[in-house]
Scaffold this motif. Structure first.
Motif, short mmCIF file in Angstrom:
data_model
loop_
_atom_site.label_atom_id
_atom_site.label_comp_id
_atom_site.label_asym_id
_atom_site.label_seq_id
_atom_site.Cartn_x
_atom_site.Cartn_y
_atom_site.Cartn_z
N THR A 6 -44.43 47.12 22.75
CA THR A 6 -44.31 46.20 21.63
C THR A 6 -42.96 45.53 21.65
OG1 THR A 6 -43.50 48.00 20.25
CG2 THR A 6 -45.86 47.57 20.20
N SER A 7 -42.84 44.42 20.90
CA SER A 7 -41.59 43.67 20.85
C SER A 7 -40.48 44.51 20.28
CB SER A 7 -41.75 42.41 19.99
OG SER A 7 -42.73 41.57 20.55
N ALA A 95 -33.24 31.95 20.33
CA ALA A 95 -32.85 33.13 21.10
C ALA A 95 -33.69 33.22 22.36
CB ALA A 95 -33.04 34.39 20.25
N ALA A 96 -33.10 33.71 23.43
CA ALA A 96 -33.82 33.86 24.69
C ALA A 96 -34.89 34.94 24.56
CB ALA A 96 -32.85 34.23 25.80
N MET A 97 -35.96 34.79 25.31
CA MET A 97 -37.06 35.75 25.30
C MET A 97 -37.15 36.41 26.67
SD MET A 97 -39.79 37.13 23.84
CE MET A 97 -40.44 36.07 22.54
N ILE A 98 -37.21 37.73 26.71
CA ILE A 98 -37.43 38.50 27.93
C ILE A 98 -38.75 39.24 27.78
CG2 ILE A 98 -36.57 40.30 29.48
CD1 ILE A 98 -34.64 38.04 29.37
N ARG A 99 -39.70 38.95 28.63
CA ARG A 99 -40.97 39.68 28.62
C ARG A 99 -40.87 40.83 29.63
NH1 ARG A 99 -44.56 37.53 25.43
NH2 ARG A 99 -44.46 35.31 24.90
N ALA A 145 -39.98 41.36 24.52
CA ALA A 145 -41.37 41.37 24.06
C ALA A 145 -42.28 41.86 25.17
CB ALA A 145 -41.80 39.96 23.64
N GLY A 146 -43.28 42.68 24.80
CA GLY A 146 -44.27 43.10 25.76
C GLY A 146 -45.01 41.91 26.32
N GLY A 147 -45.33 41.95 27.60
CA GLY A 147 -45.94 40.81 28.27
C GLY A 147 -47.39 40.58 27.86
#
Length: 260
Positions: A6-7, A95-99, A145-147
């Protein structure tokens, strides 16, 4: 097997105004690391002597240009035309997002993460929690965040290549490093599966033949396992040593490639 998580997002403290920012600078408050950064006009150092960078004297406050962290609110310092006054202007940015995805493979736990530009992390470990903690530390304050299904297929492809490396791994990458590190990592990607190169050979290939130790450090700093194949770099006597994720894993990867 992949485990979709989960995120998760680091909760950043709120700083209401510029006076509070200045107070945080004077206190060297670690809780606001990643929230903002600052620079000092060099001219101020010639006028003031008060500890490291002169910070702490009220006279120097106007010479410290406080800037919000770029991935949240970027502060641009604008010279107002007077020696003792600086105006701060804010511009909002997302904000940047990392999956990411966590999984298990024959070499232990594995984490695959990507920015919008490409894969930024493929890491092995013994504990999934440790892999997640390392990811948060490296990319704070980005949102994790989960992919989705598309990303899950990308992560599964990375894991499949680890188990059967003959096909290679053709994925968009987003490695984060210095210009020197990037040059080393690019040279590593040219080493074919089943082949190896020495640290000295890599140093020569990038035009820095005396930088053998620096090449070794760049290999150790690589966080995208297999896709940037630092496991294919060995000592000049062909001995296998020095791998971010353990020599046992390095030997296993090389053995699979040589028998594929």
């Amino acid at each position: 097997m992949l485990t979709m998580a989960t995120s998760t997002e680091r909760k950043l403290p709120t700083i209401p105004n510029d006076d509070a920012l200045w107070d945080a600078v004077k206190r060297r408050e670690r809780l606001v690391d990643g929230v903002f950064y600052y620079s000092v006009r060099l001219a101020s150092l010639a006028r003031t002597k008060a500890g490291p960078l002169g910070i702490g004297r009220g006279r120097l406050k106007a010479d410290v240009l406080t800037k919000r962290q770029a991935r949240r609110t970027r502060w641009a310092a604008v010279d107002a035309g007077r020696a003792n006054e600086t105006t701060l202007v804010a511009r909002r940015e997302p904000a940047a997002m990392i999956r990411f995805a966590l999984g298990e493979c024959s070499l232990g736990s594995i984490l695959v993460a990507a920015t919008e530009r490409g894969v930024c992390t493929i890491e092995f470990g013994d504990e999934p929690d440790t892999l997640m903690r390392n990811l948060r530390d490296r990319f704070s304050p980005a949102r994790l965040a989960g992919g989705d299904a598309t990303f899950e297929r990308l992560a599964a492809k990375a894991i499949a290549v680890i188990e059967a490396p003959a096909g290679g791994l053709d994925l968009p990458l987003d490695p984060h490093g210095t210009a020197f590190q990037q040059s080393v990592w690019q040279a590593l990607r040219l080493i074919a599966p089943g082949s190896t190169a020495s640290y000295a050979e890599i140093a020569a290939r990038i035009g820095r033949p005396k930088a053998v130790r620096a090449v070794a450090r760049a290999c150790a700093s690589n966080t995208i396992a297999v896709a940037i194949p630092c496991h294919r770099v060995v000592r000049s006597d062909a001995a296998v040593s020095g791998y971010r994720w353990g020599v046992r894993r390095k030997r296993a990867l090389l053995a699979r490639e040589q028998t594929a």
